[in-house]
Design an enzyme around this catalytic site. Structure first.
Site, mmCIF file in Angstrom:
data_model
loop_
_atom_site.group_PDB
_atom_site.id
_atom_site.type_symbol
_atom_site.label_atom_id
_atom_site.label_comp_id
_atom_site.label_asym_id
_atom_site.label_seq_id
_atom_site.Cartn_x
_atom_site.Cartn_y
_atom_site.Cartn_z
ATOM 1 N NE ARG A 1 3.582 -8.076 10.405
ATOM 2 C CZ ARG A 1 3.153 -7.106 9.339
ATOM 3 N NH1 ARG A 1 2.221 -7.856 8.755
ATOM 4 N NH2 ARG A 1 3.492 -6.070 9.349
ATOM 5 C CD GLU B 1 -2.900 1.205 2.480
ATOM 6 O OE1 GLU B 1 -2.815 0.207 3.114
ATOM 7 O OE2 GLU B 1 -3.514 2.178 2.497
ATOM 8 C CE LYS C 1 2.895 -0.182 5.233
ATOM 9 N NZ LYS C 1 2.432 0.026 3.757
HETATM 10 P P1 ATP Z 1 -0.418 -1.842 6.752
HETATM 11 O O1 ATP Z 1 -0.555 -1.909 8.099
HETATM 12 O O2 ATP Z 1 -0.177 -0.397 6.038
HETATM 13 O O3 ATP Z 1 -1.215 -2.778 5.951
HETATM 14 P P2 ATP Z 1 2.059 -3.397 5.813
HETATM 15 O O4 ATP Z 1 3.050 -3.398 6.540
HETATM 16 O O5 ATP Z 1 1.030 -4.874 5.948
HETATM 17 O O6 ATP Z 1 1.234 -2.211 6.717
HETATM 18 P P3 ATP Z 1 1.502 -3.357 2.986
HETATM 19 O O7 ATP Z 1 2.055 -2.290 2.200
HETATM 20 O O8 ATP Z 1 0.289 -3.763 3.056
HETATM 21 O O9 ATP Z 1 2.146 -2.769 4.392
HETATM 22 O O10 ATP Z 1 2.481 -4.884 2.767
HETATM 23 C C1 ATP Z 1 2.761 -5.225 1.465
HETATM 24 C C2 ATP Z 1 3.263 -6.415 1.743
HETATM 25 O O11 ATP Z 1 4.360 -6.774 2.779
HETATM 26 C C3 ATP Z 1 2.032 -7.377 2.421
HETATM 27 O O12 ATP Z 1 2.012 -8.632 1.403
HETATM 28 C C4 ATP Z 1 2.583 -7.758 3.743
HETATM 29 O O13 ATP Z 1 2.271 -8.939 4.154
HETATM 30 C C5 ATP Z 1 4.150 -7.678 3.486
HETATM 31 N N1 ATP Z 1 4.876 -7.291 4.984
HETATM 32 C C6 ATP Z 1 4.656 -6.229 5.644
HETATM 33 N N2 ATP Z 1 5.119 -5.954 6.727
HETATM 34 C C7 ATP Z 1 5.914 -7.482 6.733
HETATM 35 C C8 ATP Z 1 6.763 -7.871 7.655
HETATM 36 N N3 ATP Z 1 7.092 -7.475 8.731
HETATM 37 N N4 ATP Z 1 7.433 -9.219 7.412
HETATM 38 C C9 ATP Z 1 7.095 -9.650 6.145
HETATM 39 N N5 ATP Z 1 6.313 -9.259 5.263
HETATM 40 C C10 ATP Z 1 5.530 -8.033 5.383
#
Ligand code: ATP
Ligand code: MG
Length: 569
Positions: free
Chosen positions: A270, A43, A280
């Site tokens: 994660r 996002e 974020k």
């Molecule tokens: P939000 O809370 O804004 O959704 P987010 O960290 O999930 O935050 P996204 O932009 O939706 O952000 O993440 C994009 C991709 O990265 C998603 O597929 C998510 O699962 C993955 N991702 C985000 N944070 C992690 C993490 N700490 N470890 C592994 N993958 C991650």
């Protein structure tokens, strides 16, 4: 196909992680016509962090390994939080990590028309309804996992009425928050996500790509699986918090898919790292409140911060390989990442001399005007890296810590009457300590042993200590930014009752001016260049660096001293 078979066999012998096993099983079974297509779906509401790097390595990595493709899809369904600045940074960071999506750059907003059409169809089929209640009211009626929820009083509106209201929601007739579109599924389902989930909400903020075309925006659960479907994604790999969403993902996708092609969601753990935060929202707060210098502050766990700090893409990818992918949440030690950084820089960084906290040494028996040059290895780990020259003269700088007037027994550096070798040059002996009126040491008077340079009879003479040094006449002044961990609490996210800002490490940045650099450094101090300041640590020029005012970021100290410091404190 033959290539795919080869890729599968080749990688199977090396060992697969569980996600790869699923993928390989699907490929072998000929699912989706034997196609492999993944996507990375950020996002654009912030900069990417090291957690995203783990997802990127998986999404792009698995596609690369087994002859598939990986799309970059911006999940831009909430115009309130999103911005093109983030889109640009995300592109740059993925490229820097070494991955490429070719011409497959997509946006969830590209699918707004199809998503809207599907919502309309579901309304007509009695599978969705407009609810006039507030989100608080809807939440109150949700029930809990052991008790069924309560049906909305608006649940049994006719398709005609629902359609009319939904069209008017999108025409901007109603206020934000006054109505939502919900899927009509089951308010008693044991899976809370099935209790008539919200599909669309009203948002009037213009969207960075679609402007004011839409007044209703799809929720994640309605947009994500459908976007996967529209793109032909076969394996939608995400993190464990989406396990509970999977049945809903499948429910919505079934509205579109058939046996010939259906995307599949797979979840892995994660990345969570010690001494930092990965949310974020919190990272944005640090930036907005000026607690760090920006998204790319070298203390941030962002890709751009790590790049500025001097971390290499290879060290990040090696670290992610080391920790691997599982189905269990874990907290990984930042020391592992730092180890990967040291390991890579040790092999690649150019060895140079810089003195961070200088103390002047006058070599009293060395001629005033004489300048010699000594030859230094650029990197003993890399035979191809060659050598460079360094000037030596009567006055030099050494590290203040390398001298002690009253040393303890095992102090092998410089002390009154003792001898050390200047790295790559002569052995010197300390004859006199010069102090100011207040008793502060201002310089040392030493004498050198003229036959101890490389190639001379005394070259092999052993002394206990070897010091780094810089010629005072030739040294260039600079600034060092010494970074340390951003938080001094191991797992800030776990301290629910404390404000995370209170847990920031007050010593995460120490700025030191007047460091002394050997001239060779400045001839090569282009952004991205990696140096090992001998005996001190790895450094890289900062973006703020100019020839008039060189600035170096400390990427990492040579050794992990954190554990020791923590124990002492
Ligand atoms: P939000 O809370 O804004 O959704 P987010 O960290 O999930 O935050 P996204 O932009 O939706 O952000 O993440 C994009 C991709 O990265 C998603 O597929 C998510 O699962 C993955 N991702 C985000 N944070 C992690 C993490 N700490 N470890 C592994 N993958 C991650
Ligand atoms: Mg997310």
């Amino acid at each position: 196909m033959a290539e795919q078979k080869e890729a599968i066999e080749g990688n199977e012998t090396k060992g697969l992680n569980f996600v790869e096993e699923y993928v390989v099983a699907d490929l072998k079974a000929g699912k989706n016509g034997g196609r492999l297509s993944t996507r990375f779906p950020p996002e654009p509401n912030g900069y990417l962090h090291i957690g995203h790097a783990k997802a990127i390595c998986m999404d792009f990595g698995v596609a690369e390994k087994f002859g598939g493709t990986c799309n970059l899809r911006f999940d831009d369904t909430n115009p309130v939080k999103e911005d093109v600045e983030y889109v640009d940074s995300i592109r740059e960071d993925i490229h820097w990590l070494g991955f490429d999506w070719g011409d497959r750059e997509y946006y969830a907003s590209d699918y707004f028309p199809q998503l809207f059409d599907l919502a309309v169809r579901m309304i007509k089929e009695g599978k969705a309804y407009v609810d006039d209640q507030s989100s608080e009211e809807i939440a109150r009626q949700k029930g809990n996992p052991t008790e069924p929820g309560e049906e909305s009083p608006y649940r049994n509106r006719t398709p005609e009425e629902n359609l009319d209201l939904f069209m008017r929601m999108n025409a901007g007739e109603f206020d934000e928050g006054s109505r939502v579109l919900r899927a009509k599924i089951d308010m008693a389902s044991p899976n809370m996500h099935f209790r008539d989930p919200i599909m669309y909400r009203i948002i009037k903020t213009p969207h960075h790509r679609t402007g004011t075309t839409w007044k209703v925006y799809p929720m994640y659960d309605f947009a994500h699986g459908q976007s996967d479907y529209f793109e032909g994604v076969t394996h939608s790999i995400c993190t464990l918090e989406f396990v509970v969403h999977r049945p809903l993902y499948e429910y919505f996708v079934k509205e579109l898919a058939d046996e010939s092609y259906c995307p599949r969601q797979i979840e892995f753990n994660r990345l969570n790292l010690t001494y930092t935060v990965m949310s974020k929202r919190k990272l944005l707060q640090l930036v907005k409140e000026g607690l760090v210098a920006g998204w790319d502050d070298p203390r941030m766990p962002t890709i751009s911060g790590m790049r500025r700090r001097g971390y290499t893409p290879r060290s990040i990818r090696n670290f992610i390989d080391t920790i691997g992918y599982t189905k269990y949440e874990a907290l990984n030690s930042i020391s592992l990442l730092e180890h990967a950084v040291r390991d890579d820089l040790n092999r690649t960084a150019t060895r140079v001399m810089a003195v961070i906290n200088p103390l002047k040494v006058v070599i009293t028996n060395y001629p005033e005007d004489k300048v010699e040059t000594v030859t230094m290895e650029n990197n003993p780990e890399d035979p191809e890296s060659g050598t460079h020259e360094m000037p030596f003269c009567r006055e030099i700088f050494i590290e203040r810590d390398d001298f002690m007037e009253n040393p303890p027994k095992k102090f092998f550096r410089l002390a009154p009457g003792s001898e050390v070798r200047l790295k790559g040059a002569y052995i010197i002996k300390c004859d006199e300590v010069v102090k100011d009126a207040d008793g502060n040491i201002i310089e040392l008077h030493c004498s050198y042993a003229p036959d101890t340079l490389s190639g001379m009879p005394g070259a092999s003479r052993k002394v206990k200590g070897t010091l780094h040094w810089v010629s005072a006449r030739h040294a260039i002044d600079g600034e060092a930014r010494l970074y340390d961990r951003l938080f001094d609490v191991e797992n800030p996210a776990a301290e629910a009752d404390r404000d995370f800002r209170e847990m920031l490490n007050p010593d995460s940045l120490r700025v030191v001016n007047g460091i002394k650099l050997e001239p060779f450094i400045m001839e090569h101090a282009t952004p991205g260049e990696k140096f090992q300041f001998q005996r001190i640590g790895y450094f890289t020029p900062d973006y703020d660096s100019t020839p008039e005012h060189p600035v170096f970021n400390r990427t990492i100290a040579l050794k992990d001293t954190w554990e020791k410091v923590q124990k002492k404190a």
